[in-house]
Design an enzyme around this catalytic site. Structure first.
Site, short mmCIF file in Angstrom:
data_model
loop_
_atom_site.label_atom_id
_atom_site.label_comp_id
_atom_site.label_asym_id
_atom_site.label_seq_id
_atom_site.Cartn_x
_atom_site.Cartn_y
_atom_site.Cartn_z
N SER A 144 19.80 34.82 -0.26
CA SER A 144 20.01 34.34 -1.64
C SER A 144 20.14 32.83 -1.76
CB SER A 144 21.25 35.03 -2.21
OG SER A 144 21.12 36.40 -2.02
N ARG A 148 16.41 24.26 -0.04
CA ARG A 148 17.67 23.56 0.23
C ARG A 148 18.78 24.60 0.23
NH1 ARG A 148 16.54 23.57 -4.98
NH2 ARG A 148 14.74 22.26 -4.60
N ASP A 208 18.62 37.77 -4.18
CA ASP A 208 19.54 38.78 -4.74
C ASP A 208 19.23 39.12 -6.19
OD1 ASP A 208 20.39 36.24 -5.49
OD2 ASP A 208 22.50 36.52 -4.93
C1 BGC Z 1 20.93 30.48 -4.97
C2 BGC Z 1 20.11 31.63 -5.50
C3 BGC Z 1 20.98 32.86 -5.67
C4 BGC Z 1 22.24 32.53 -6.46
C5 BGC Z 1 23.16 33.72 -6.59
C6 BGC Z 1 22.19 30.27 -5.79
O1 BGC Z 1 22.97 29.29 -5.22
O2 BGC Z 1 20.16 29.30 -4.95
O3 BGC Z 1 19.03 31.93 -4.64
O4 BGC Z 1 20.24 33.84 -6.33
O5 BGC Z 1 22.93 31.47 -5.85
O6 BGC Z 1 23.55 34.21 -5.36
#
Ligand code: BGC
Length: 496
Positions: free
Chosen positions: A158, A173, A211
């Protein structure tokens, strides 16, 4: 205090009678900087729509809008046994999911492992080693003595990862406070697979998943009206289904215009250029002190990781202002420690059921060694309310923007994450903001509803793995690097 029902989230605005004038002025100032009124909500939403569109263009924008190669919703007829791994912000979860013949059903077994804090700033090798160890433990325990076929795995990773293929993801990143060297800018799959191979774990990665995409697919499995999957947790983000023809940045692939493609928005990056969000000086500090300044502007104002920190920064600032008379003569050493309060600290304050805010007083005493008088308690309660409300209202702008862009007048939105599930009044405040943005008549029910989602990183990841294998079997190889390799050893075969 009695809740006022979903339409009017409660507020303590009226309980301020005994608050001295200067503290009252401070509270009013905080109200003015943390309140997002209806016209601001609309302004943010309209700008958000443009930025979502921009992210889909060849030139791109701040919001990554990542095509995920998850190309369609489940039908309910998916079958098989799959593994799912979720590397979230706090825990690592491994599941085995069985999708039986019965439509829309699933069986799940799972184990949770804590993500050690030091791993978040350790080395890539330590990270993948730890993840592979957890998977190995799981497989050894549940398949003791048997050498299973290569189990297809949906890996929920995620973080913003660019995907040229579904089993590939170049980490753009780190977010959510992760800061592991040597991972950014590279495909995360090869080192992950290498760590599995080293340990001889019989697992075949079928799909790398965000996610939010998992949440979208899992929710749509049980509710066909689901249009968006959201996470409001340590981080925040959303995914929705776009048509390939509306994604100019993949024009060169000549995919059928109406073929669906889930887009991982990565909307945490909205307004990184600071055009529209009403940032306070506290938001500026959070950004500056974070491992990735200039990134995730929107996320840093609304996600669980940051809510407690905004609150803390305000209190430290007020303490240093002699005119505010806050915690006068007290030792605030503990309060001075960054990230010492998480969102649950604010949640506890907002949930304090007592008129004298005695639970809040205990909390400050026990966690921070501070004795608060009644006016100070009132200020803290109001501040928590303001920060929690701002988060919910800004979150609603993202949901509203996707719906506006897609022209959806009605939709179900599946949401998951600690803030959505546990933070008091988050749902009601978000619903109220949507009402204001869309200006629904009082008699009108909520046309766009944010509802608790199905388990995205478990069931959703398994479904995406299943959908991917099915798609390859049927000969749709878009976004599949090595179709034969993906099926190998899994018991799945290309249809003749
Ligand atoms: C991430 C996402 C993720 C979200 C919730 C963010 O910091 O970049 O990829 O879906 O958090 O978990």
């Amino acid at each position: 205090m009695v809740g006022l029902g979903p339409r009017k989230p409660p507020s303590r605005k009226g309980s301020m009678a005994d608050v001295p004038k200067d503290l009252l002025q401070t509270i009013q100032h905080l109200e003015s900087i943390f309140t997002v009124d209806t016209s601001k909500l609309t302004e943010i939403t309209d700008h958000f729509v443009k930025e979502l569109e921009k992210g889909l263009t060849k030139e791109g924008g701040s919001i990554p809008m990542i095509p995920t190669w998850c190309m369609g919703f489940p039908t309910g007829d998916e079958t098989g046994t799959f593994l799912a791994l979720d590397m979230g912000g706090t825990n690592l979860r491994v599941c085995e999911i069985h999708l039986p013949e019965a439509k829309g059903e699933f069986e799940i077994i799972q184990s949770k492992y804590r993500m050690p804090e030091e791993l978040k700033s350790g080395t890539a090798e330590e990270l993948w080693g730890y993840v592979a160890d957890c998977l190995q433990q799981f497989v050894d325990y549940h398949h003791e003595g048997k050498k299973p076929d290569a189990l297809p795995l949906g890996f929920t990773f995620s973080y913003p990862a660019t995907q040229d293929y579904i089993d590939h993801g170049v980490l753009q990143r780190w977010t959510k406070g992760f800061d592991i060297d040597g991972v950014e800018g590279k495909d995360v799959v090869p080192p992950f697979e290498a760590a599995l191979k080293e340990r001889g774990v019989p697992i075949k990665l079928s799909a790398l998943i965000n996610d939010t995409t998992g949440t979208l697919i899992a929710s749509a499995y049980t509710d066909p009206r689901m249009r968006i999957g959201c996470i409001f947790g340590t981080g925040c983000n959303a995914a929705y289904m776009e048509k390939c023809g509306s994604i100019p940045k993949i024009d060169h692939m000549n995919l059928p215009a109406d073929m669906p493609m889930a887009i991982n928005c990565e909307w945490g990056a909205f307004d990184n250029e600071h055009v529209v969000l009403p940032r306070t000086k506290y938001d500026v500090i959070i950004d500056k002190e974070s491992p990735r300044p200039g990134q995730q502007s929107f996320e840093k104002m609304i996600a669980g990781l940051y809510l407690g920190e905004v609150f803390r920064l305000v209190l430290v600032d007020l303490h240093s202002d002699p005119a505010a008379h806050l915690f006068e003569g007290q030792d605030i050493t503990k309060l001075k420690k960054a990230y010492t309060m998480d969102a649950s600290f604010l949640a506890t304050i907002e949930e304090d059921p007592f008129e004298n805010l005695s639970e809040t007083a205990d909390l400050f005493q026990n966690k921070l060694g501070l004795r608060l008088n009644k006016p100070e308690l009132e200020l803290c309660r109001r501040l928590a309310e303001l920060i929690g409300t701002r988060a919910a209202r800004l979150s609603a702008c993202g949901v509203a923007a996707i719906c506006k862009k897609q022209g959806w007048k009605e939709a179900h939105v599946g949401a998951d994450g600690s803030v959505f599930n546990k933070y008091p009044h988050f749902k009601a405040r978000g619903a109220q903001a949507l009402r204001e943005i869309f200006d629904w008549a009082k008699s009108q029910k909520d046309l766009i509803e944010i509802l608790p989602a199905e388990d995205g990183s478990g069931v959703g990841a398994a479904l995406i793995a299943a959908l991917t294998l099915k798609r390859v079997e049927e000969g749709n190889h878009a976004g599949i690097r090595d179709p034969q390799g993906l099926l190998e050893g899994t018991g799945h075969h290309a249809k003749k």
